[in-house]
Design a protein around this motif. Structure first.
Motif, mmCIF file in Angstrom:
data_model
loop_
_atom_site.group_PDB
_atom_site.id
_atom_site.type_symbol
_atom_site.label_atom_id
_atom_site.label_comp_id
_atom_site.label_asym_id
_atom_site.label_seq_id
_atom_site.Cartn_x
_atom_site.Cartn_y
_atom_site.Cartn_z
ATOM 1 N N THR A 12 55.197 7.790 14.688
ATOM 2 C CA THR A 12 54.680 6.417 14.708
ATOM 3 C C THR A 12 54.178 6.052 16.099
ATOM 4 O O THR A 12 53.024 5.618 16.271
ATOM 5 C CB THR A 12 55.773 5.436 14.268
ATOM 6 N N TYR A 13 55.023 6.213 17.098
ATOM 7 C CA TYR A 13 54.626 5.819 18.449
ATOM 8 C C TYR A 13 53.554 6.763 19.032
ATOM 9 O O TYR A 13 52.655 6.320 19.754
ATOM 10 C CB TYR A 13 55.862 5.805 19.360
ATOM 11 N N GLY A 14 53.682 8.041 18.712
ATOM 12 C CA GLY A 14 52.678 8.976 19.198
ATOM 13 C C GLY A 14 51.297 8.715 18.601
ATOM 14 O O GLY A 14 50.269 8.923 19.278
ATOM 15 N N SER A 15 51.247 8.250 17.350
ATOM 16 C CA SER A 15 49.961 7.930 16.737
ATOM 17 C C SER A 15 49.287 6.772 17.450
ATOM 18 O O SER A 15 48.050 6.762 17.612
ATOM 19 C CB SER A 15 50.164 7.596 15.247
ATOM 20 N N TYR A 16 50.061 5.795 17.915
ATOM 21 C CA TYR A 16 49.476 4.709 18.702
ATOM 22 C C TYR A 16 48.839 5.244 19.988
ATOM 23 O O TYR A 16 47.729 4.835 20.375
ATOM 24 C CB TYR A 16 50.557 3.682 19.044
ATOM 25 N N ALA A 17 49.539 6.141 20.657
ATOM 26 C CA ALA A 17 49.025 6.674 21.924
ATOM 27 C C ALA A 17 47.754 7.502 21.703
ATOM 28 O O ALA A 17 46.784 7.400 22.473
ATOM 29 C CB ALA A 17 50.114 7.522 22.593
ATOM 30 N N VAL A 18 47.745 8.300 20.622
ATOM 31 C CA VAL A 18 46.571 9.133 20.361
ATOM 32 C C VAL A 18 45.383 8.267 19.914
ATOM 33 O O VAL A 18 44.232 8.507 20.331
ATOM 34 C CB VAL A 18 46.919 10.206 19.311
ATOM 35 N N ASP A 19 45.630 7.279 19.083
ATOM 36 C CA ASP A 19 44.544 6.397 18.642
ATOM 37 C C ASP A 19 43.940 5.618 19.812
ATOM 38 O O ASP A 19 42.731 5.342 19.832
ATOM 39 C CB ASP A 19 45.057 5.426 17.583
ATOM 40 N N TYR A 20 44.761 5.265 20.771
ATOM 41 C CA TYR A 20 44.260 4.512 21.921
ATOM 42 C C TYR A 20 43.244 5.317 22.729
ATOM 43 O O TYR A 20 42.321 4.750 23.305
ATOM 44 C CB TYR A 20 45.442 4.104 22.811
ATOM 45 N N LEU A 21 43.391 6.632 22.736
ATOM 46 C CA LEU A 21 42.484 7.470 23.523
ATOM 47 C C LEU A 21 41.069 7.518 22.949
ATOM 48 O O LEU A 21 40.121 7.823 23.689
ATOM 49 C CB LEU A 21 43.040 8.890 23.628
ATOM 50 N N SER A 22 40.926 7.247 21.667
ATOM 51 C CA SER A 22 39.612 7.369 21.037
ATOM 52 C C SER A 22 39.032 6.052 20.535
ATOM 53 O O SER A 22 37.930 6.041 19.980
ATOM 54 C CB SER A 22 39.688 8.347 19.845
ATOM 55 N N ASN A 23 39.756 4.934 20.707
ATOM 56 C CA ASN A 23 39.198 3.645 20.286
ATOM 57 C C ASN A 23 38.715 2.871 21.505
ATOM 58 O O ASN A 23 38.782 3.349 22.642
ATOM 59 C CB ASN A 23 40.226 2.839 19.471
#
Length: 369
Positions: A193-204
């Motif tokens: 859950t938390y890792g998905s937030y970090a990864v999504d932030y890199l591409s949005n």
């Protein structure tokens, strides 16, 4: 008054004999020499007396009666009284009248210089220049081939990084056997859950608040200020890499469209050279990483980030979500994907005889015999 009576003279009449007066010289026939000198020397309207002839009187009927006209000169006889066409012809005619052999009048033609052959060295130089111009290949196809060869490794690397920075890779990592767990309480679901937030932030295109406002189960900030700042730096690098990769893809497509029309086999040669460069690059980086992963990882971060902005403690969220094993697996995955893609490209673009447009080897040997 009789016929023999003298005729009375008019007082106004001129009784003098004017026959010898100069004023009446125009009425007298001019001498032959003077008449010839008085002929106008007009070459443009004169006709050649040596070539101008009158048709035969026996074969020339009268236009009205249809009978031959008498009194005409005999066929083949020149007509007198005609002026020659040019000064040279007049001199020739005068010489013929005087009984002398006419002098030859030779004037060089305007194109006589074209008959002069240049020197042998000049002929050789021109021949070599023509050969070089005929054998010279256009520069534009070579430039586009070099562009394909240079852009290909970078595009493959960017695509591999984009594949790693995705929730799918996180899921594979967090749920694979042997992945180290979190000693501070995160389970696999929390990490996902938390890792998905970090990864999504890199591409949005969201700002730092996307991570800065996240809280954990205790209501505390999930990411510290230093972690949010580092993730903002990483996002800048990632978006720049993605933008450069997209631009290279567009230029590469344009290059391939050009080579498809202007250079047969140009796309294949460009990708073949790019695959070789990619394999050399991956093998070199893989060797450095295998010799010392920690040193390789440190030097990589020093290239893109300032010192002190990317080091964290073990209990920080970024370290708990992305431990050292995660980055090692990510590096192996990126290298493997790039290596496989480059190897397949090398195989499919290998310059075989058929791809180069040459006959099979056995046929070539037969032709030579």
């Amino acid at each position: 008054m009789t016929e023999k009576s003298p005729i009375p003279k008019d007082q106004d009449a001129d009784i003098h004999d004017d026959g010898d007066e100069p004023a009446f010289d125009w009425m007298k026939p001019a001498p032959k020499s003077m008449a010839e000198d008085a002929q106008p020397e007009r070459a443009d309207i004169a006709e050649d007396s040596s070539t101008k002839r009158v048709p035969d009187a026996r074969s020339t009927p009268d236009s009205a009666s249809g009978q031959p006209v008498t009194g005409q000169p005999v066929t083949g006889q020149p007509v007198t009284g005609q002026q020659p066409e040019s000064r040279a012809d007049r001199k020739a005619a005068e010489a013929a009248d005087a009984g002398a052999e006419p002098a030859l009048f030779a004037e060089p033609l305007p194109t006589s210089a074209l008959q002069v052959r240049p020197a042998e060295a000049e002929v050789e130089r021109r021949y070599h220049e023509r050969e070089q111009a005929a054998n010279a290949k256009p520069v534009a196809p070579r430039i586009f081939q070099v562009i394909l060869a240079v852009f290909y490794p970078v595009v493959l690397l960017v695509l591999a990084i984009r594949a790693v920075t995705s929730p799918l890779f996180l899921w594979v990592e967090y749920y694979r056997p042997g992945f180290p767990g979190d000693g501070y309480g995160f389970n696999a679901d929390d990490r996902m859950t938390y890792g998905s937030y970090a990864v999504d932030y890199l591409s949005n295109w969201s700002g730092p608040r996307y991570l800065g406002d996240l809280v954990n189960q205790n209501g505390e900030k999930l990411f510290k200020e230093g972690e949010v700042s580092h993730m903002a730096d990483v996002k800048t690098v990632m978006l720049s890499a993605f933008g450069a990769g997209a631009l290279m893809v567009i230029i590469g497509i344009i290059a391939m469209l050009y080579l498809r029309k202007r250079s047969k086999g140009g796309i294949r040669r460009g990708l073949f050279a790019g695959s070789i460069a990619t394999l050399v690059l991956i093998v070199g980086l893989g060797t450095l990483a295998a010799m010392g992963w920690q040193q390789f990882f440190t030097e990589f971060h020093r290239i893109f980030f300032a010192n002190g902005t990317w080091t964290f403690s073990l209990d920080d969220t970024l370290i708990r979500l992305f431990p050292g094993q995660f980055w090692m697996d990510a590096g192996i995955a990126i290298g493997a994907m790039v290596f496989v893609a480059a190897l397949l490209t090398l195989i499919f673009t290998w310059p075989t005889r058929r791809r180069r447009g040459l006959p099979p080897k056995n046929e070539a040997v037969t032709l030579e015999k």
